[in-house]
Design an enzyme around this catalytic site. Structure first.
Site, PDB file in Angstrom:
ATOM      1  CE  LYS A   1      16.644  78.011  12.902  1.00 49.90           C
ATOM      2  NZ  LYS A   1      15.518  77.894  11.791  1.00 49.90           N
TER       3      LYS A   1
ATOM      4  CE  LYS B   1      11.314  73.494  11.579  1.00 52.98           C
ATOM      5  NZ  LYS B   1      12.615  73.328  10.893  1.00 52.98           N
TER       6      LYS B   1
ATOM      7  CD  GLU C   1      16.338  68.728  10.254  1.00 57.40           C
ATOM      8  OE1 GLU C   1      16.064  69.447   9.446  1.00 57.40           O
ATOM      9  OE2 GLU C   1      17.607  68.166  10.181  1.00 57.40           O
TER      10      GLU C   1
ATOM     11  CG  ASP D   1      25.380  78.077  12.312  1.00 53.10           C
ATOM     12  OD1 ASP D   1      24.054  78.112  12.074  1.00 53.10           O
ATOM     13  OD2 ASP D   1      25.925  77.275  12.757  1.00 53.10           O
ATOM     14  CG  HIS D   2      19.997  78.698   8.716  1.00 51.84           C
ATOM     15  ND1 HIS D   2      20.716  77.400   8.672  1.00 51.84           N
ATOM     16  CD2 HIS D   2      18.746  78.296   9.029  1.00 51.84           C
ATOM     17  CE1 HIS D   2      19.878  76.537   8.715  1.00 51.84           C
ATOM     18  NE2 HIS D   2      18.664  76.718   9.287  1.00 51.84           N
TER      19      HIS D   2
ATOM     20  CG  HIS E   1      22.691  74.230  12.620  1.00 54.65           C
ATOM     21  ND1 HIS E   1      23.171  75.463  11.894  1.00 54.65           N
ATOM     22  CD2 HIS E   1      22.201  73.648  11.442  1.00 54.65           C
ATOM     23  CE1 HIS E   1      22.986  75.518  10.791  1.00 54.65           C
ATOM     24  NE2 HIS E   1      22.336  73.953  10.227  1.00 54.65           N
TER      25      HIS E   1
ATOM     26  CE  LYS F   1      25.475  73.725   7.378  1.00 54.11           C
ATOM     27  NZ  LYS F   1      24.338  72.651   7.323  1.00 54.11           N
TER      28      LYS F   1
HETATM   29  C1  BG6 Z   1      20.786  72.687   7.349  1.00 54.01           C
HETATM   30  C2  BG6 Z   1      20.950  71.345   7.304  1.00 54.01           C
HETATM   31  O1  BG6 Z   1      21.671  73.746   7.694  1.00 54.01           O
HETATM   32  O2  BG6 Z   1      19.684  73.239   8.548  1.00 54.01           O
HETATM   33  C3  BG6 Z   1      19.599  70.740   7.102  1.00 54.01           C
HETATM   34  O3  BG6 Z   1      21.745  71.102   6.209  1.00 54.01           O
HETATM   35  C4  BG6 Z   1      18.663  70.791   7.997  1.00 54.01           C
HETATM   36  O4  BG6 Z   1      20.008  69.324   6.809  1.00 54.01           O
HETATM   37  C5  BG6 Z   1      18.439  72.619   8.315  1.00 54.01           C
HETATM   38  O5  BG6 Z   1      17.459  70.266   7.593  1.00 54.01           O
HETATM   39  C6  BG6 Z   1      17.772  72.802   9.307  1.00 54.01           C
HETATM   40  O6  BG6 Z   1      17.337  73.984   9.619  1.00 54.01           O
HETATM   41  P1  BG6 Z   1      15.977  74.778  10.127  1.00 54.01           P
HETATM   42  O7  BG6 Z   1      16.126  76.210  10.104  1.00 54.01           O
HETATM   43  O8  BG6 Z   1      14.759  74.084   9.350  1.00 54.01           O
HETATM   44  O9  BG6 Z   1      15.809  74.107  11.491  1.00 54.01           O
END
Ligand code: BG6
Length: 484
Positions: free
Chosen positions: A185, A338, A219, A180-181, A243, A151
């Site tokens: 999860k 977070k 975050e 989309d990581h 996300h 992405k």
């Molecule tokens: C990424 C964003 O896709 O996801 C970042 O580009 C963000 O800005 C991150 O910090 C958040 O990922 P996670 O897994 O830490 O919630």
């Protein structure tokens, strides 16, 4: 396709941060768990000069800093020989000819499966794919060819549609794995398991019982030296288009006919298609945009920047299940904590039967990170009190149920799925475009009319007062299980 062939993983952007932080630790962890293909090798490709040994040393340094698991040097030394490096320029066809020749050598001139991973900015995808195609590296002759795209996929509907056209010139959709990581999860995958592996939730998972849904991805971190990427992009493109909308589809979708990639993704597209793009008037009342105080003084940020680092949206899904149920979404940088969580707020009991009853509705909280788990809040009689109720929780905690190290890194699952040809947790072309069609009108109103006004919030807070107001107008507020 033959899965017993040698598999070559080629990483473009191999000298970059993502490779060191996520891709190699994940591949190494899969290797330790004996989940990598029986024969495999990893070839890094990038502009920085590295010898094979230099590349391995650089990755080992990353492992020591970023790996979320313990390992011994001996274990690393059994993995490291599968890592090699080719120096090259992404825009030079000659370098792709060189890569092709080297791959043939690495593969002993035999047929091999290949996974190409683009760990680079998307503007480079088309030229790399063109160069791979021109050097006949994408042809499937009894062995598979797959391409993983990082992405962000485009910056608007038009750019995403153009990018889709460009990649489709050389690849079929089933060869493309858009990452989309969040979908990798465990807790995000568990949304569908909670809903469809149990019978107790689904009968009440609709407008008759659910008052509203809140999705928070807060975050604590700020820009983390990424201002060059982030400024001008902002939170809507960075977090919502992918996300947060993905989380929403998982909460709202109909049960798919089966758990396969096309059934699952069809249902997700249906949810996104049922969200009507907003008019500028609707953007004014249904969205909040804000920037944390001090953002413009950050290094590499424009002095007049109007980039939003926080947003809150109120969305409606126009279908039978969800008509009239608001979905409130919020995300921002530099917030108090977070915390990613989904709250399903049920309706109030129709009648307060007990004199001291405080009419608190039930609440199901899916804790995505940290403190992963699922909590159900309900009312109980307070002991030794006359007819008084108290809110109590039934709690499931991943660490207590499965152990502290049970949750793997999201990239592990996604890499494994791409190697096994399962695209369920990757986004399809139409899904990405439909998500953009929801986000685009909001961005256009924000950028063209500068409405609603850009609010401000303090670093370490929970966001701007305007976000509280967004829910207050509906007689609601952001919920927090700890205090509600
Ligand atoms: C990424 C964003 O896709 O996801 C970042 O580009 C963000 O800005 C991150 O910090 C958040 O990922 P996670 O897994 O830490 O919630």
């Amino acid at each position: 396709m033959n899965n017993n062939l040698l598999t070559t993983i080629i990483i473009f952007g191999a000298s970059g941060d993502l490779t060191q932080r996520k891709l190699i630790p994940s591949l190494f962890h899969l290797f330790r768990k004996r989940r990598t293909p029986s024969q495999f090798q990893i070839i890094g490709f990038g502009g920085t000069e590295f010898s094979d040994d230099g590349f391995r040393a650089h990755l080992l340094e990353g492992m020591k800093k970023f790996a979320s698991f313990e390992f011994t040097l001996e274990e690393w030394n059994t993995f490291a020989p599968s890592l090699c490096y080719v120096t090259g320029n992404y825009t030079e066809l000659e370098d792709f000819k060189k890569l092709s020749a080297q791959l043939a050598k690495f593969e002993n001139h035999e047929n091999a499966n290949r996974l190409y991973y683009m760990a680079l900015p998307p503007k480079l995808f088309p030229v790399i794919i063109d160069n791979l195609s021109a050097t006949e590296q994408l042809e499937e002759n009894g062995a598979w060819r797959r391409v993983v795209l990082e992405k962000p996929f485009g910056t608007s509907f038009d750019t995403a549609a153009t990018l889709n056209k460009q990649v489709h010139k050389a690849l079929n959709e089933n060869q493309i794995y858009r990452i989309d990581h969040y979908l990798g999860k465990e807790t995000v995958q568990n949304i569908l398991f909670t809903r469809f592996a149990n019978t107790i939730y689904e009968p009440i998972w609709n407008r008759n019982y659910i008052d509203h849904v809140q999705i928070t991805v807060a975050e604590k971190v700020g820009l983390e030296h990424r201002a060059g990427f982030y400024d001008g992009v902002g939170v809507l493109r960075d977090m919502f288009q992918n996300h947060l909308l993905q989380l929403l589809t998982l909460v709202a979708m109909e049960p798919p006919a089966s758990f396969n990639a096309s059934h699952l993704r069809n249902e997700k597209v249906k949810v996104l298609s049922a969200i009507k793009p907003m008019s500028p008037e609707q953007v004014l009342v249904n969205t909040v945009r804000a920037q944390y105080k001090g953002y413009r003084q950050e290094k590499d940020v424009g002095a007049e920047s109007t980039t939003a680092t926080y947003a809150a949206l109120r969305l409606f899904i126009n279908n039978w299940r969800w008509k009239g149920v608001p979905f409130y979404l919020r995300s921002g940088k530099n917030l108090a904590e977070k915390q990613s969580q989904i709250i399903i707020q049920f309706k109030e009991p129709p009648l307060a039967m007990f004199p001291m009853q405080t009419m608190k509705p039930n609440m199901l909280v899916l804790y995505l990170q940290p403190d992963e788990g699922v909590h159900l809040r309900f009312e109980a009689k307070a002991p030794d009190k006359v007819n008084e109720t108290r809110s109590v929780d039934m709690e499931f905690h991943y660490d207590a149920a499965f152990g502290k190290t049970a949750i793997p890194e999201a990239y592990e699952r996604l890499l494994l799925d791409a190697l096994q040809g399962d695209a369920s947790l990757f986004t399809r072309a139409d899904e990405v475009e439909t998500a953009w069609s929801i986000i685009d009108p909001i961005l256009q109103t924000w950028e063209t009319y500068q409405t609603p006004p850009l609010a401000g919030y303090k670093t370490g807070s929970w966001g701007p007062a305007e976000a509280i107001e967004l829910l207050a107008r509906d007689g609601r507020r952001w919920l927090d299980e700890a205090t509600d």
